[in-house]
Design a protein around this motif. Structure first.
Motif, PDB file in Angstrom:
ATOM      1  N   GLY A   1       0.436  -1.077  -0.061  1.00  0.00           N
ATOM      2  CA  GLY A   1      -0.142  -0.037  -0.072  1.00  0.00           C
ATOM      3  C   GLY A   1       1.053   1.292   0.155  1.00  0.00           C
TER       4      GLY A   1
ATOM      5  N   TYR B   1      -5.383   0.929   1.719  1.00  0.00           N
ATOM      6  CA  TYR B   1      -4.238   0.338   2.410  1.00  0.00           C
ATOM      7  C   TYR B   1      -4.799   1.813   3.314  1.00  0.00           C
TER       8      TYR B   1
ATOM      9  N   SER C   1      -6.517  -3.779   4.440  1.00  0.00           N
ATOM     10  CA  SER C   1      -5.636  -5.252   4.673  1.00  0.00           C
ATOM     11  C   SER C   1      -5.194  -6.505   4.481  1.00  0.00           C
TER      12      SER C   1
END
Length: 286
Positions: free
Chosen positions: A78, A101, A108
């Protein structure tokens, strides 16, 4: 001489029984999931890229998982995705990018589980900021799942749950997908005690939480000047002080707080002098 008969209730060993057990173990695919997409706002620099011994924090985590010989290791990217991917370029791992993210770690984990649920029987979730996890603990959790029938396996150190925790995706992914994320995976990981196996381990590296307690020179991800276990940060400590005065002393009857003890170095010889940990600040496990 004729062999003695087995005692009452004793199971006979046979090559057929051995191969059935072995085949059952080998067909359970376990893939590690490492969420490494966080922004590390309090640190000022991605924790996963900070130095840890001769590696980065994330490299240490991934190498431990690779040494444990799981079926695959998936790293969810991310923040600073290109830099994190480059740091693992020479390692045989899979990558998945989480576009959401910024919504937190749960997003995640969901991104990773959605990727793995089609190819893996179980996901072993290892946090990307816990470089003290041991290969022996990973192997013990994986073996407990392969040899047993439980759908959730959690390592326990001195009565405290920790990571890496394992969840059977065939049984629990539909329920996980329905979660809102406020409590992470805990509604599932703690909601099925009859299908949960807690494995006692001899190392607490997977239950210790390392938190920011000092500066990072230049804010560029150089070696930490201070890391202690627990959740308190300088900003939180400042907010806890009474207005118009200093923090209350330990002797004040209005405040009952446990006095922090000095952190002790972790026994792992891989740890640089910049990292120090104490199991007194264990963070809640799954």
């Amino acid at each position: 001489m004729r062999p003695s008969c087995p005692a009452a209730g004793q199971k006979l060993w046979s090559p057929r029984r051995f191969y059935v057990i072995l085949d059952n173990q080998m067909t359970k695919r376990i893939c590690a999931l490492v969420p490494a997409a966080g922004t590390s706002t309090r640190m000022g620099s991605p924790k996963q890229l900070l130095p840890f011994g001769g590696k980065t924090v994330l490299q240490a985590v991934v190498d431990t998982l690779l040494e444990a010989e799981l079926d695959d290791v998936l790293v969810v990217l991310g923040h600073k995705a290109d830099a994190v991917r480059a740091s693992l370029a020479e390692r045989p791992v899979l990558f998945q990018t989480n576009p959401d993210y910024r919504q937190g770690m749960f997003s995640s984990i969901m991104c990773g589980l959605s990727t793995l649920q089609e190819t893996a029987d179980a996901a072993l979730i290892a946090l990307g900021d816990q470089p003290h996890i041991r290969e022996s603990v990973v192997r013990k959790v994986a073996a407990a799942y392969r040899n047993g029938n439980e759908g959730i396996v959690v390592p326990v150190y001195r009565g405290r749950r920790g990571h890496p925790a394992l969840v059977d995706l065939g049984r629990y992914f539909p329920e996980i997908r329905s979660l809102k994320g406020e409590d992470g995976l805990k509604p599932v990981m703690r909601g099925h005690p009859d299908d949960t196996l807690e494995v006692e381990v001899e190392d607490g590296g997977g239950v210790a939480g390392y938190r920011y307690a000092g500066g990072i020179p230049g804010g560029t991800g150089q070696a930490l000047t201070g890391v202690v276990a627990g959740r308190t940060t300088p900003a939180k400590a400042a907010r806890r002080r009474p207005r118009g005065g200093s923090a209350r002393s330990r002797s004040s009857p209005a405040v009952k707080r446990r006095t922090a003890r000095p952190a002790r170095p972790h026994p792992d010889t891989r740890i640089g002098s910049a990292w120090a940990g104490s199991l007194r600040g264990l963070r809640a496990g799954p």
